[in-house]
Motif scaffolding. Structure first.
Motif, PDB file in Angstrom:
ATOM      1  N   ARG A 179      -6.655  10.988  19.745  1.00  0.00           N
ATOM      2  CA  ARG A 179      -7.930  11.154  20.442  1.00  0.00           C
ATOM      3  C   ARG A 179      -7.685  12.179  21.528  1.00  0.00           C
ATOM      4  O   ARG A 179      -6.759  12.056  22.324  1.00  0.00           O
ATOM      5  CB  ARG A 179      -8.377   9.838  21.066  1.00  0.00           C
ATOM      6  CG  ARG A 179      -8.722   8.821  20.034  1.00  0.00           C
ATOM      7  CD  ARG A 179      -9.254   7.571  20.653  1.00  0.00           C
ATOM      8  NE  ARG A 179      -9.384   6.562  19.615  1.00  0.00           N
ATOM      9  CZ  ARG A 179      -9.590   5.300  19.855  1.00  0.00           C
ATOM     10  NH1 ARG A 179      -9.698   4.868  21.100  1.00  0.00           N
ATOM     11  NH2 ARG A 179      -9.701   4.451  18.877  1.00  0.00           N
ATOM     12  N   ILE A 180      -8.494  13.195  21.541  1.00  0.00           N
ATOM     13  CA  ILE A 180      -8.283  14.310  22.463  1.00  0.00           C
ATOM     14  C   ILE A 180      -9.502  14.457  23.362  1.00  0.00           C
ATOM     15  O   ILE A 180     -10.637  14.396  22.897  1.00  0.00           O
ATOM     16  CB  ILE A 180      -8.052  15.622  21.685  1.00  0.00           C
ATOM     17  CG1 ILE A 180      -6.809  15.479  20.798  1.00  0.00           C
ATOM     18  CG2 ILE A 180      -7.928  16.805  22.621  1.00  0.00           C
ATOM     19  CD1 ILE A 180      -6.605  16.613  19.852  1.00  0.00           C
ATOM     20  N   ALA A 181      -9.236  14.641  24.627  1.00  0.00           N
ATOM     21  CA  ALA A 181     -10.309  14.899  25.585  1.00  0.00           C
ATOM     22  C   ALA A 181      -9.941  16.151  26.372  1.00  0.00           C
ATOM     23  O   ALA A 181      -8.785  16.366  26.704  1.00  0.00           O
ATOM     24  CB  ALA A 181     -10.481  13.720  26.532  1.00  0.00           C
ATOM     25  N   ILE A 182     -10.929  16.960  26.636  1.00  0.00           N
ATOM     26  CA  ILE A 182     -10.716  18.162  27.448  1.00  0.00           C
ATOM     27  C   ILE A 182     -11.517  17.993  28.725  1.00  0.00           C
ATOM     28  O   ILE A 182     -12.721  17.776  28.689  1.00  0.00           O
ATOM     29  CB  ILE A 182     -11.171  19.423  26.695  1.00  0.00           C
ATOM     30  CG1 ILE A 182     -10.337  19.579  25.409  1.00  0.00           C
ATOM     31  CG2 ILE A 182     -11.040  20.650  27.583  1.00  0.00           C
ATOM     32  CD1 ILE A 182     -10.767  20.700  24.525  1.00  0.00           C
ATOM     33  N   VAL A 183     -10.811  18.056  29.824  1.00  0.00           N
ATOM     34  CA  VAL A 183     -11.464  17.920  31.126  1.00  0.00           C
ATOM     35  C   VAL A 183     -11.286  19.248  31.853  1.00  0.00           C
ATOM     36  O   VAL A 183     -10.179  19.694  32.109  1.00  0.00           O
ATOM     37  CB  VAL A 183     -10.815  16.776  31.949  1.00  0.00           C
ATOM     38  CG1 VAL A 183     -11.469  16.666  33.295  1.00  0.00           C
ATOM     39  CG2 VAL A 183     -10.878  15.472  31.178  1.00  0.00           C
ATOM     40  N   SER A 184     -12.404  19.873  32.161  1.00  0.00           N
ATOM     41  CA  SER A 184     -12.318  21.119  32.907  1.00  0.00           C
ATOM     42  C   SER A 184     -12.717  20.842  34.354  1.00  0.00           C
ATOM     43  O   SER A 184     -13.666  20.109  34.616  1.00  0.00           O
ATOM     44  CB  SER A 184     -13.238  22.171  32.285  1.00  0.00           C
ATOM     45  OG  SER A 184     -14.565  21.726  32.272  1.00  0.00           O
ATOM     46  N   THR A 185     -11.941  21.364  35.272  1.00  0.00           N
ATOM     47  CA  THR A 185     -12.222  21.162  36.701  1.00  0.00           C
ATOM     48  C   THR A 185     -12.182  22.489  37.429  1.00  0.00           C
ATOM     49  O   THR A 185     -11.681  23.469  36.915  1.00  0.00           O
ATOM     50  CB  THR A 185     -11.161  20.206  37.315  1.00  0.00           C
ATOM     51  OG1 THR A 185      -9.867  20.847  37.204  1.00  0.00           O
ATOM     52  CG2 THR A 185     -11.126  18.861  36.615  1.00  0.00           C
ATOM     53  N   GLY A 186     -12.689  22.499  38.593  1.00  0.00           N
ATOM     54  CA  GLY A 186     -12.661  23.711  39.417  1.00  0.00           C
ATOM     55  C   GLY A 186     -14.004  24.402  39.436  1.00  0.00           C
ATOM     56  O   GLY A 186     -14.800  24.294  38.518  1.00  0.00           O
ATOM     57  N   ASP A 187     -14.262  25.108  40.545  1.00  0.00           N
ATOM     58  CA  ASP A 187     -15.554  25.764  40.690  1.00  0.00           C
ATOM     59  C   ASP A 187     -15.514  27.218  40.244  1.00  0.00           C
ATOM     60  O   ASP A 187     -16.499  27.936  40.375  1.00  0.00           O
ATOM     61  CB  ASP A 187     -16.059  25.654  42.120  1.00  0.00           C
ATOM     62  CG  ASP A 187     -15.076  26.220  43.112  1.00  0.00           C
ATOM     63  OD1 ASP A 187     -14.065  26.823  42.695  1.00  0.00           O
ATOM     64  OD2 ASP A 187     -15.335  26.050  44.315  1.00  0.00           O
ATOM     65  N   GLU A 188     -14.341  27.606  39.686  1.00  0.00           N
ATOM     66  CA  GLU A 188     -14.279  28.988  39.196  1.00  0.00           C
ATOM     67  C   GLU A 188     -14.839  29.120  37.792  1.00  0.00           C
ATOM     68  O   GLU A 188     -14.970  30.218  37.270  1.00  0.00           O
ATOM     69  CB  GLU A 188     -12.824  29.509  39.229  1.00  0.00           C
ATOM     70  CG  GLU A 188     -11.888  28.889  38.197  1.00  0.00           C
ATOM     71  CD  GLU A 188     -11.309  27.530  38.602  1.00  0.00           C
ATOM     72  OE1 GLU A 188     -10.531  26.992  37.815  1.00  0.00           O
ATOM     73  OE2 GLU A 188     -11.638  27.013  39.693  1.00  0.00           O
TER      74      GLU A 188
END
Length: 191
Positions: free
Chosen positions: A179-188
């Motif tokens: 099971r794969i999850a992609i979490v993107s963070t940051g305001d750029e």
């Protein structure tokens, strides 16, 4: 922070990864799954000597020299459809009408394809000699019993699944899907 190479970062990530567990699935649900076991053939494929085509099972000794100018006539002892076995061994001077996939009767060593014969009543005329053993698929010709078919770690493709079906294997052990999850963070990041 110290900068590390891509190779070092990859090694650090992979060091934390543990193999997933396994589960058993029916082969129809195993496409693109990774085998978690070695597959050993429990039987020969084909399981017995059988006819590779429709024709006549004969003793090669009975058809030596057959050609259109000197045909050989044999008594038709019986008909043998696929899925049946001959009731008795073939006798000299006889032939058995045989269908593709039918077990080769005891006493026969060659199958003459139908196109090289003519039949009338209970007699078949052999118009062309064939080599001894022609048109016979031998037991284990495709897969030998106890042979290693696939190693654990093999990704199952359609051909693998067909082979599993041919050895009557309905269920296999495969690794669980991640099971794969992609979490993107940051305001750029932007849309």
């Amino acid at each position: 922070l110290p900068v590390i190479s891509v190779e070092q970062a990859l090694a650090a990530i992979l060091a934390q990864i543990k193999p997933l567990g396994t589960e058993r699935v029916v082969i129809s649900d195993s496409l693109d799954r990774v085998l978690a076991e070695d597959i050993i053939a429990p039987c020969n494929v084909p399981p017995f000597d059988n006819s590779a085509m429709d024709g006549y099972a004969v003793r090669h000794a009975d058809i030596g020299g057959a050609c259109p100018e000197r045909p050989v006539k044999l008594k038709i002892a019986s008909d043998l459809p696929a899925g049946y076995t001959a009731a008795a061994p073939l006798k000299p001077g006889e032939a058995i009408r045989i269908m593709t996939g039918a077990p080769v009767p005891e006493g026969t060593d060659t199958v003459i394809m139908q196109e090289d014969t003519t039949a009338e009543g209970s007699v078949v005329t052999i118009l062309q000699e064939s080599k001894k053993g022609t048109n016979i698929r031998h037991a284990g010709e495709d897969i030998k019993k106890r042979s290693l078919l696939f190693n654990g770690g093999t990704m199952l493709r359609p051909g693998h699944i067909g082979t599993l079906a041919s050895i009557r294997r309905a269920v296999v052990s495969v690794y669980q899907r991640p099971r794969i999850a992609i979490v993107s963070t940051g305001d750029e990041l932007v849309d």
